[in-house]
Structures are given as C-alpha cells and as structure tokens.
Design an enzyme around this catalytic site. Structure first.
Site, PDB file in Angstrom:
ATOM      1  N   HIS A 135       0.844  -1.210   0.000  1.00 42.06           N
ATOM      2  CA  HIS A 135       0.000   0.000   0.000  1.00 42.06           C
ATOM      3  C   HIS A 135       0.874   1.252   0.000  1.00 42.06           C
ATOM      4  CE1 HIS A 135      -3.601   2.422   1.320  1.00 42.06           C
ATOM      5  NE2 HIS A 135      -2.626   3.187   1.795  1.00 42.06           N
ATOM      6  N   GLU A 136       1.844   1.284   0.906  1.00 36.78           N
ATOM      7  CA  GLU A 136       2.705   2.458   1.011  1.00 36.78           C
ATOM      8  C   GLU A 136       3.630   2.598  -0.191  1.00 36.78           C
ATOM      9  OE1 GLU A 136       2.128   4.686   3.070  1.00 36.78           O
ATOM     10  OE2 GLU A 136       0.849   3.624   4.500  1.00 36.78           O
ATOM     11  N   HIS A 161       1.865   4.227  -3.117  1.00 35.42           N
ATOM     12  CA  HIS A 161       1.875   5.694  -3.027  1.00 35.42           C
ATOM     13  C   HIS A 161       3.217   6.248  -3.505  1.00 35.42           C
ATOM     14  CE1 HIS A 161      -1.952   5.951  -1.101  1.00 35.42           C
ATOM     15  NE2 HIS A 161      -1.561   5.505   0.081  1.00 35.42           N
TER      16      HIS A 161
END
Length: 217
Positions: free
Chosen positions: A64-65, A68
């Site tokens: 997820h990170e 980004h």
C-alpha cells in the site's frame, strides 16, 4: 524502481511490517484482548498466526505504502515512507488490551515540489492517494485464488494456505476500506477532492469486498 527505496525507508517499512503483523496476530490469538476471555495458545499455533499476519496484513501494508511512493515518483515527485513509533506502539497495545487494531503505522511523505519547480496538482495527489487502496483491492485476486485452490477447489485441502487466503482477502479489504474514508488526511479525502466517481467506485468496491469476505467466505 526498487532502487528508489532508501536504507532508512527499508528500516521504517520493516518496523511497520513487523508491528502491524504482530498486532493482527495478537487479535487472532486473543480476539478480545487480555481484558476479555483468555484461551491458552500453543507456541506453534501462535507462530502460525504470526506467519499468516506477516504474509497478509504485513505485505498489504508495505505494498500500500510503496504504491503511493511509486505513483508519486511516476509523476516526478519524491516520496518516502516514514514510520510513526507512537502509532506502532498504539497498534500493538490496543490489539493486546482490547483486541482492536488501529493500523496507522506512519505515512508516505510526498515532497510536492519537483526539481523543475512544478507543484503537485489535485489530480496527481488524488491518483497517488488512490494507488494505495487500489493495490489492496488488486491483492484480492491472488489471495482469492489461494483461498479457492487450497479449499473449495482442492482435492487435498491445505489449512495454512486456506487461512492465508481468507485472512489476506479480509485484511486487505479492511486496509482499503479504512483508507478510503473521506476523513482528514486519509486517502479517501484526497481522492474525493479529485474525482467523485473514482471515490465512489473505490469506496464501494472496498466495502463490498470487506462485507462479502466476512459473510460469504
């Protein structure tokens, strides 16, 4: 692309991966925390829960990170994940005390001015924010495949793979749904500011997968 991950970022991601995985492993062993009914758990069972959490919640968080980060880099902006030690401690403590995980281990910090002086636009910020929850939704595919081939479609059921499949679907749906809430600094608020239809689509898909994972699987 992986060469853009700094040494400090590797450390921060590793610390967050371990802490969040431990938190989810704890609630598997003690759903109501130490304040609720306690059932003895054998060491091998506890280790199994930790492995499942590392491969599901931990991987979901890290990807997820990184989604980004790489989305920001694609637009020409530098970004790095930074852990929040206090929130990591809160996550583990809440899991141990009351059986609840508040997964806010840190954030991917985006330096919103490029070397050429151009600043981050609302559209770019929305797309970068959407990349995280979208990644968690896409993880539904491999975990769902693992669930079916090790359970309903398997001639020789594999309990561990089956549990990884179920937990992987549920946890990644939770991460996506939580982050898509249109609140404060969460991804959903930035996506909503950029594009309402995309926000509705991602929010609806996140909660649809989340609800179905608990009531259908």
């Amino acid at each position: 692309m992986l060469g853009n991950i700094t040494r400090r970022e590797e450390y921060d991601l590793f610390a967050a991966w371990l802490a969040i995985s431990l938190s989810f492993a704890i609630i598997k062993m003690a759903p109501y925390g130490v304040l609720g009914p306690i059932t003895a758990v054998e060491p091998m069972v506890a280790l199994t829960y930790l492995v499942i959490a590392l491969l599901t919640a931990g991987i979901g968080l890290v990807l997820h990170e990184l989604a980004h980060k790489f989305a920001a880099i694609k637009f020409g902006f530098w970004a790095e994940f930074r852990k929040n030690n206090f929130m990591l401690l809160v996550a583990v403590a809440l899991a141990a005390l009351v059986g609840f995980v508040f997964a806010a281990p840190g954030a991917t910090v985006i330096y919103n001015v490029r070397p050429d002086g151009r600043v981050l636009t609302r559209e770019e910020n929305g797309k970068i924010s959407a990349a995280g929850p979208l990644t968690n939704l896409l993880l539904f595919i491999p975990f769902a495949a693992l669930f079916f081939i090790s359970g309903p479609l398997s001639l020789v059921p594999n309990t561990l793979l089956y549990q990884i499949g179920i937990f992987g679907i549920q946890i990644n749906a939770m991460i996506a749904a939580f982050n898509m809430l249109p609140i404060s600094i969460l991804d959903g608020n930035k996506v909503l500011s950029w594009n309402l239809p995309v926000f509705v689509l991602l929010l609806g898909a996140s909660f649809a997968v989340l609800v179905s994972s608990f009531y259908i699987l």
